[in-house]
Design a protein around this motif. Structure first.
Motif, PDB file in Angstrom:
ATOM      1  N   MET A  80      62.875  33.448  71.328  1.00 41.49           N
ATOM      2  CA  MET A  80      63.284  33.014  72.799  1.00 41.49           C
ATOM      3  C   MET A  80      62.945  34.002  73.924  1.00 41.49           C
ATOM      4  N   ALA A  81      62.513  35.003  73.772  1.00 36.66           N
ATOM      5  CA  ALA A  81      62.255  35.701  74.947  1.00 36.66           C
ATOM      6  C   ALA A  81      60.926  35.500  75.260  1.00 36.66           C
ATOM      7  N   ASP A  82      59.928  34.915  74.451  1.00 40.75           N
ATOM      8  CA  ASP A  82      58.943  34.423  74.907  1.00 40.75           C
ATOM      9  C   ASP A  82      58.463  32.990  74.503  1.00 40.75           C
ATOM     10  N   PRO A  83      59.093  32.117  75.103  1.00 42.82           N
ATOM     11  CA  PRO A  83      59.189  30.597  74.678  1.00 42.82           C
ATOM     12  C   PRO A  83      57.560  30.088  74.677  1.00 42.82           C
ATOM     13  N   TYR A  84      56.683  30.645  75.410  1.00 44.98           N
ATOM     14  CA  TYR A  84      55.248  30.047  75.254  1.00 44.98           C
ATOM     15  C   TYR A  84      54.691  30.480  74.139  1.00 44.98           C
ATOM     16  N   ARG A  85      54.956  31.657  73.580  1.00 43.56           N
ATOM     17  CA  ARG A  85      54.514  32.037  72.371  1.00 43.56           C
ATOM     18  C   ARG A  85      55.142  31.297  71.060  1.00 43.56           C
ATOM     19  N   LEU A  86      56.581  30.994  71.243  1.00 44.31           N
ATOM     20  CA  LEU A  86      57.092  30.420  70.333  1.00 44.31           C
ATOM     21  C   LEU A  86      56.603  28.878  70.086  1.00 44.31           C
ATOM     22  N   ALA A  87      56.479  28.428  71.448  1.00 44.71           N
ATOM     23  CA  ALA A  87      55.771  26.992  71.484  1.00 44.71           C
ATOM     24  C   ALA A  87      54.321  27.096  70.771  1.00 44.71           C
ATOM     25  N   GLU A  88      53.612  28.066  70.956  1.00 44.01           N
ATOM     26  CA  GLU A  88      52.279  28.243  70.380  1.00 44.01           C
ATOM     27  C   GLU A  88      52.423  28.420  68.728  1.00 44.01           C
ATOM     28  N   ALA A  89      53.361  29.224  68.432  1.00 40.39           N
ATOM     29  CA  ALA A  89      53.429  29.292  66.937  1.00 40.39           C
ATOM     30  C   ALA A  89      54.068  28.114  66.264  1.00 40.39           C
ATOM     31  N   GLN A  90      54.839  27.229  66.854  1.00 43.71           N
ATOM     32  CA  GLN A  90      55.381  26.166  66.501  1.00 43.71           C
ATOM     33  C   GLN A  90      54.111  25.023  66.129  1.00 43.71           C
ATOM     34  N   ALA A  91      53.527  25.140  67.348  1.00 43.07           N
ATOM     35  CA  ALA A  91      52.064  24.080  67.214  1.00 43.07           C
ATOM     36  C   ALA A  91      51.296  24.519  66.220  1.00 43.07           C
ATOM     37  N   ALA A  92      50.911  25.812  65.907  1.00 38.99           N
ATOM     38  CA  ALA A  92      50.142  26.279  64.886  1.00 38.99           C
ATOM     39  C   ALA A  92      50.727  25.922  63.622  1.00 38.99           C
ATOM     40  N   LEU A  93      52.184  26.020  63.314  1.00 42.68           N
ATOM     41  CA  LEU A  93      52.712  25.787  62.086  1.00 42.68           C
ATOM     42  C   LEU A  93      52.606  24.235  61.939  1.00 42.68           C
ATOM     43  N   MET A  94      52.962  23.488  62.828  1.00 39.54           N
ATOM     44  CA  MET A  94      52.617  21.949  62.597  1.00 39.54           C
ATOM     45  C   MET A  94      51.523  21.615  62.276  1.00 39.54           C
ATOM     46  N   ALA A  95      50.332  22.197  63.056  1.00 38.29           N
ATOM     47  CA  ALA A  95      48.948  22.050  62.727  1.00 38.29           C
ATOM     48  C   ALA A  95      48.666  22.181  61.183  1.00 38.29           C
ATOM     49  N   GLY A  96      49.261  23.491  61.043  1.00 40.07           N
ATOM     50  CA  GLY A  96      49.132  23.632  59.262  1.00 40.07           C
ATOM     51  C   GLY A  96      49.645  22.577  58.529  1.00 40.07           C
ATOM     52  N   TYR A  97      50.730  22.280  58.848  1.00 40.19           N
ATOM     53  CA  TYR A  97      51.592  21.155  57.806  1.00 40.19           C
ATOM     54  C   TYR A  97      50.673  19.965  57.841  1.00 40.19           C
ATOM     55  N   SER A  98      50.152  19.540  59.025  1.00 40.69           N
ATOM     56  CA  SER A  98      49.497  18.313  59.224  1.00 40.69           C
ATOM     57  C   SER A  98      48.198  18.516  58.247  1.00 40.69           C
ATOM     58  N   GLU A  99      47.496  19.600  58.429  1.00 46.71           N
ATOM     59  CA  GLU A  99      46.393  19.914  57.543  1.00 46.71           C
ATOM     60  C   GLU A  99      46.701  19.843  56.095  1.00 46.71           C
ATOM     61  N   ILE A 100      47.902  20.335  55.595  1.00 48.64           N
ATOM     62  CA  ILE A 100      48.265  19.905  54.261  1.00 48.64           C
ATOM     63  C   ILE A 100      48.559  18.805  53.909  1.00 48.64           C
ATOM     64  N   TRP A 101      49.298  18.158  54.643  1.00 47.84           N
ATOM     65  CA  TRP A 101      49.658  16.659  54.548  1.00 47.84           C
ATOM     66  C   TRP A 101      48.212  15.785  54.370  1.00 47.84           C
ATOM     67  N   SER A 102      47.119  16.073  55.332  1.00 51.61           N
ATOM     68  CA  SER A 102      46.067  15.265  55.384  1.00 51.61           C
ATOM     69  C   SER A 102      45.271  15.372  54.199  1.00 51.61           C
ATOM     70  N   ASN A 103      45.197  16.656  53.578  1.00 55.27           N
ATOM     71  CA  ASN A 103      44.550  17.077  52.245  1.00 55.27           C
ATOM     72  C   ASN A 103      45.085  16.487  51.120  1.00 55.27           C
ATOM     73  N   SER A 104      46.576  16.385  51.129  1.00 55.36           N
ATOM     74  CA  SER A 104      47.054  15.830  49.987  1.00 55.36           C
ATOM     75  C   SER A 104      46.766  14.293  50.087  1.00 55.36           C
ATOM     76  N   MET A 105      47.005  13.693  51.231  1.00 53.44           N
ATOM     77  CA  MET A 105      46.663  12.356  51.370  1.00 53.44           C
ATOM     78  C   MET A 105      45.124  12.043  51.005  1.00 53.44           C
ATOM     79  N   ARG A 106      44.272  12.753  51.324  1.00 53.89           N
ATOM     80  CA  ARG A 106      42.789  12.385  50.834  1.00 53.89           C
ATOM     81  C   ARG A 106      42.565  12.740  49.579  1.00 53.89           C
ATOM     82  N   ARG A 107      43.106  13.646  48.819  1.00 50.27           N
ATOM     83  CA  ARG A 107      43.241  13.818  47.255  1.00 50.27           C
ATOM     84  C   ARG A 107      43.807  12.740  46.681  1.00 50.27           C
ATOM     85  N   MET A 108      44.970  11.885  47.212  1.00 53.06           N
ATOM     86  CA  MET A 108      45.394  10.956  46.646  1.00 53.06           C
ATOM     87  C   MET A 108      44.458   9.761  46.549  1.00 53.06           C
ATOM     88  N   LEU A 109      43.632   9.783  47.409  1.00 54.79           N
ATOM     89  CA  LEU A 109      42.875   8.579  47.857  1.00 54.79           C
ATOM     90  C   LEU A 109      41.509   9.008  47.257  1.00 54.79           C
TER      91      LEU A 109
END
Length: 139
Positions: A80-109
């Motif tokens: 919380m000392a650097d909310p901007y960096r926290l937001a960036e880290a959270q965005a990167a984490l969510m992008a990673g989750y999205s990539e994993i999910w997308s790849n999993s769906m593509r593999r299922m297809l």
């Protein structure tokens, strides 16, 4: 007579949330409240764990949880000392989750996307083909 027609947005589903409901008007106040929440939660848990009936030695569950709460409080303070960096880290984490999910769906297809992560050369822990061929382990 005009030939252009005004487009009206499609009606929202009956229980669909309004995207504007999720806007944060005051991110600094949110940050202060999250810090306060972590602080009070940690203090509450620490007081609970300091009860005489919960302390059964140096390596008791109460002591372990108490240390974990303190560590999480310290960590939240740094976040919380650097909310901007926290937001960036959270965005990167969510992008990673999205990539994993997308790849999993593509593999299922039936597609064969490149793996999101590859083991380091010489790391034999993931040598078994199940790690990449089994959808559960690949995810």
């Amino acid at each position: 007579m005009s030939t252009t027609r005004e487009r009206t947005p499609p009606p929202r589903e009956r229980n669909a949330p309004d995207p504007n409901e999720y806007l944060i008007d005051d991110p600094e106040a949110l940050t202060r409240n999250m810090l306060r929440f972590m602080e009070v939660s940690g203090e509450t848990m620490a007081r609970f764990l300091e009860r005489p009936d919960s302390n059964n030695g140096a390596f008791s569950a109460a002591g372990e949880v108490n240390d974990a709460v303190k560590a999480m409080s310290d960590l939240a303070g740094h976040w919380m000392a650097d909310p901007y960096r926290l937001a960036e880290a959270q965005a990167a984490l969510m992008a990673g989750y999205s990539e994993i999910w997308s790849n999993s769906m593509r593999r299922m297809l039936g597609d064969q996307p490149d793996p999101v992560m590859k083991p380091e050369p010489g790391d034999n822990r993931f040598k078994d083909p199940e790690w990449s061929q089994n959808a559960y382990f690949d995810f």
